[in-house]
Design a protein around this motif. Sequence first.
Motif, PDB file in Angstrom:
ATOM      1  N   THR A  61       0.998  -1.200  -0.239  1.00 29.83           N
ATOM      2  CA  THR A  61      -0.006   0.045  -0.002  1.00 29.83           C
ATOM      3  C   THR A  61       0.872   1.134   0.061  1.00 29.83           C
ATOM      4  OG1 THR A  61      -1.880   1.134   1.336  1.00 29.83           O
ATOM      5  CG2 THR A  61      -0.108   0.149   2.657  1.00 29.83           C
ATOM      6  N   THR A  62       0.300   2.338  -0.497  1.00 29.09           N
ATOM      7  CA  THR A  62       0.716   3.766  -0.376  1.00 29.09           C
ATOM      8  C   THR A  62      -0.098   4.573   0.169  1.00 29.09           C
ATOM      9  OG1 THR A  62       0.154   4.465  -2.538  1.00 29.09           O
ATOM     10  CG2 THR A  62       2.597   3.273  -2.145  1.00 29.09           C
ATOM     11  N   GLY A  63      -1.264   3.908   0.671  1.00 28.43           N
ATOM     12  CA  GLY A  63      -2.646   4.668   1.206  1.00 28.43           C
ATOM     13  C   GLY A  63      -2.109   5.472   2.544  1.00 28.43           C
ATOM     14  N   MET A  64      -1.404   5.066   3.122  1.00 26.15           N
ATOM     15  CA  MET A  64      -1.148   5.640   4.794  1.00 26.15           C
ATOM     16  C   MET A  64      -0.688   7.048   4.306  1.00 26.15           C
ATOM     17  SD  MET A  64      -2.035   3.215   6.619  1.00 26.15           S
ATOM     18  CE  MET A  64      -1.313   4.030   8.347  1.00 26.15           C
ATOM     19  N   GLY A  65      -1.173   8.110   5.008  1.00 25.61           N
ATOM     20  CA  GLY A  65      -0.605   9.602   4.832  1.00 25.61           C
ATOM     21  C   GLY A  65      -1.381  10.355   4.014  1.00 25.61           C
ATOM     22  N   ASN A  66      -2.857   9.914   3.768  1.00 23.89           N
ATOM     23  CA  ASN A  66      -3.591  10.659   2.935  1.00 23.89           C
ATOM     24  C   ASN A  66      -5.105  10.995   3.673  1.00 23.89           C
ATOM     25  OD1 ASN A  66      -5.148   8.044   3.007  1.00 23.89           O
ATOM     26  ND2 ASN A  66      -5.180   8.071   0.798  1.00 23.89           N
ATOM     27  N   ALA A  87       0.851  12.977   4.950  1.00 25.37           N
ATOM     28  CA  ALA A  87       2.358  12.719   4.624  1.00 25.37           C
ATOM     29  C   ALA A  87       2.886  13.117   3.209  1.00 25.37           C
ATOM     30  CB  ALA A  87       2.813  11.143   4.801  1.00 25.37           C
ATOM     31  N   SER A  88       4.118  13.560   3.028  1.00 26.27           N
ATOM     32  CA  SER A  88       4.880  14.099   1.981  1.00 26.27           C
ATOM     33  C   SER A  88       4.731  12.682   0.950  1.00 26.27           C
ATOM     34  CB  SER A  88       6.170  14.600   1.928  1.00 26.27           C
ATOM     35  OG  SER A  88       7.043  13.404   2.421  1.00 26.27           O
ATOM     36  N   VAL A  89       5.050  12.845  -0.187  1.00 22.18           N
ATOM     37  CA  VAL A  89       5.081  11.902  -1.496  1.00 22.18           C
ATOM     38  C   VAL A  89       6.334  10.990  -1.059  1.00 22.18           C
ATOM     39  CG1 VAL A  89       5.672  11.410  -3.595  1.00 22.18           C
ATOM     40  CG2 VAL A  89       4.184  13.087  -3.115  1.00 22.18           C
ATOM     41  N   SER A  90       7.294  11.391  -0.292  1.00 19.50           N
ATOM     42  CA  SER A  90       8.805  10.883  -0.007  1.00 19.50           C
ATOM     43  C   SER A  90       8.403   9.828   1.139  1.00 19.50           C
ATOM     44  CB  SER A  90       9.855  11.656   0.134  1.00 19.50           C
ATOM     45  OG  SER A  90      10.271  12.519  -0.717  1.00 19.50           O
ATOM     46  N   GLU A  91       7.552  10.271   1.956  1.00 16.49           N
ATOM     47  CA  GLU A  91       7.116   9.571   3.345  1.00 16.49           C
ATOM     48  C   GLU A  91       6.204   8.308   2.964  1.00 16.49           C
ATOM     49  OE1 GLU A  91       7.022  12.413   7.151  1.00 16.49           O
ATOM     50  OE2 GLU A  91       5.537  12.919   5.458  1.00 16.49           O
ATOM     51  N   HIS A  95       8.885   2.821   1.802  1.00  9.42           N
ATOM     52  CA  HIS A  95       8.737   1.419   2.173  1.00  9.42           C
ATOM     53  C   HIS A  95       8.948   0.943   0.712  1.00  9.42           C
ATOM     54  CE1 HIS A  95       4.725   2.568   1.795  1.00  9.42           C
ATOM     55  NE2 HIS A  95       4.355   1.264   1.683  1.00  9.42           N
ATOM     56  N   VAL A  96       8.383   1.506  -0.199  1.00  6.34           N
ATOM     57  CA  VAL A  96       8.250   1.061  -1.369  1.00  6.34           C
ATOM     58  C   VAL A  96       9.663   1.185  -2.150  1.00  6.34           C
ATOM     59  CG1 VAL A  96       7.346   1.392  -3.934  1.00  6.34           C
ATOM     60  CG2 VAL A  96       5.558   1.322  -1.937  1.00  6.34           C
ATOM     61  N   GLU A  97      10.397   2.044  -2.041  1.00  7.21           N
ATOM     62  CA  GLU A  97      11.426   2.533  -2.516  1.00  7.21           C
ATOM     63  C   GLU A  97      12.668   1.662  -1.833  1.00  7.21           C
ATOM     64  OE1 GLU A  97      14.521   6.357  -3.765  1.00  7.21           O
ATOM     65  OE2 GLU A  97      12.772   6.741  -2.060  1.00  7.21           O
ATOM     66  N   GLU A  98      12.695   1.210  -0.632  1.00 10.84           N
ATOM     67  CA  GLU A  98      13.541   0.392  -0.021  1.00 10.84           C
ATOM     68  C   GLU A  98      13.208  -0.985  -0.249  1.00 10.84           C
ATOM     69  OE1 GLU A  98      13.929   0.870   4.329  1.00 10.84           O
ATOM     70  OE2 GLU A  98      14.082   3.000   4.290  1.00 10.84           O
ATOM     71  N   LEU A  99      12.063  -1.545  -0.315  1.00 13.52           N
ATOM     72  CA  LEU A  99      11.865  -2.868  -0.564  1.00 13.52           C
ATOM     73  C   LEU A  99      11.516  -3.204  -1.879  1.00 13.52           C
ATOM     74  CD1 LEU A  99       9.277  -3.245   2.531  1.00 13.52           C
ATOM     75  CD2 LEU A  99      11.774  -3.885   2.316  1.00 13.52           C
ATOM     76  N   ARG A 100      11.024  -2.448  -2.866  1.00 16.10           N
ATOM     77  CA  ARG A 100      10.803  -2.750  -4.298  1.00 16.10           C
ATOM     78  C   ARG A 100       9.932  -3.711  -4.457  1.00 16.10           C
ATOM     79  NH1 ARG A 100      14.532   0.655  -7.311  1.00 16.10           N
ATOM     80  NH2 ARG A 100      14.963   2.343  -5.914  1.00 16.10           N
ATOM     81  N   MET A 131       3.917  10.795  -7.324  1.00 13.91           N
ATOM     82  CA  MET A 131       3.901   9.480  -6.873  1.00 13.91           C
ATOM     83  C   MET A 131       4.092   8.456  -7.811  1.00 13.91           C
ATOM     84  SD  MET A 131       1.194   9.238  -3.659  1.00 13.91           S
ATOM     85  CE  MET A 131       1.503   7.619  -3.070  1.00 13.91           C
ATOM     86  N   ALA A 132       3.265   8.576  -8.989  1.00 12.70           N
ATOM     87  CA  ALA A 132       3.430   7.816 -10.081  1.00 12.70           C
ATOM     88  C   ALA A 132       4.715   7.916 -10.806  1.00 12.70           C
ATOM     89  CB  ALA A 132       2.253   8.115 -11.041  1.00 12.70           C
ATOM     90  N   ALA A 133       5.265   9.247 -10.799  1.00 14.54           N
ATOM     91  CA  ALA A 133       6.368   9.389 -11.808  1.00 14.54           C
ATOM     92  C   ALA A 133       7.614   8.826 -10.972  1.00 14.54           C
ATOM     93  CB  ALA A 133       6.463  10.854 -12.036  1.00 14.54           C
ATOM     94  N   ARG A 134       7.545   9.040  -9.480  1.00 14.13           N
ATOM     95  CA  ARG A 134       8.843   8.412  -8.618  1.00 14.13           C
ATOM     96  C   ARG A 134       8.841   7.058  -8.619  1.00 14.13           C
ATOM     97  NH1 ARG A 134      10.710  11.197  -3.148  1.00 14.13           N
ATOM     98  NH2 ARG A 134      12.227   9.581  -2.537  1.00 14.13           N
ATOM     99  N   VAL A 135       7.366   6.420  -8.642  1.00 13.25           N
ATOM    100  CA  VAL A 135       7.675   4.949  -8.583  1.00 13.25           C
ATOM    101  C   VAL A 135       7.987   4.253  -9.989  1.00 13.25           C
ATOM    102  CG1 VAL A 135       6.347   2.742  -7.823  1.00 13.25           C
ATOM    103  CG2 VAL A 135       6.080   4.854  -6.563  1.00 13.25           C
TER     104      VAL A 135
END
Length: 275
Positions: A61-66, A87-91, A95-100, A131-135
């Motif tokens: 999920t990336t739903g936390m922080g909205n 939360a910010s986009v980075s926050e 977990h997605v960036e770290e765990l892929r 978010m879409a661009a970063r992921v």
Amino acid sequence: MTLRCHPNCRAAIEATRAGAAVVHFHVRDPKTRRGSRDAALYRAVMERIRESDVNPVVNLTTGMGNGLLLGEPDSPLPPNPSGTDMASVSERLTHVEELRPEIYTLDCGSMNWGAGSQYVMVNSAGTLRAMAARVKEMGVGPELEVFDAGQLVSVRDLIKEGLIDDPALIQLCLGIRYGAPDDPTTLMALLHQLPPHAIYSVFSIGRMQLPHAALAPLVAANVRVGLDDNIYLSRGRLATNAELTQRAVEILERIGVEVMSPHQVRQKLALKAQV
């Protein structure tokens, strides 16, 4: 037919054994029992799943922080801190960036939440694009969560702008108050607005979850079940994720639908391997 379940750790393993090809989970802080974005907690769950004898597609999920809880209607600002988690986009993507993972979810719009409530699920157009661009740079595939017809406009915009690859993977989320109702007429209207070539799933919350497992293949959709959306196997009978998965598999097999394995789903979606 892809079967997706919403479990956690041991439940994810049991649901995969029962037939789920994709598992999606959130985590909680073990001390506060509240939802968390802590990448270490997500890592612990993913490692236990990978160490098991099953290998489901993991969807984070990336739903936390909205979450925005406004003050009273006559004085909405400042927001109520007890229920606000913005939360910010980075926050939201740490977990997605770290765990892929192979897949992540992207809620494709904002929506009121709860009768008479001041709570709003906030996902602005700018945030969605960021978010879409970063992921996309990370090489992680999106599952686009759509709660109403207008959010399909956002999906088509993201595809047009090259932020989401075609074909898009879309989840039609029905039956949530102030979102799209779970009646067949609404479902057909949403289906007619899907972008070309989309791969999509359909589900409803509550007592209509399992009926929609039977309905989904009739409209060429995949299936989602799990405790995130429904806690009962039957009237008054609490369920486990594995039981909901098993029941969905039974429904699908009885009407002649083949349930795909995790390997088959990876091939169909051309997913990149986890790191």
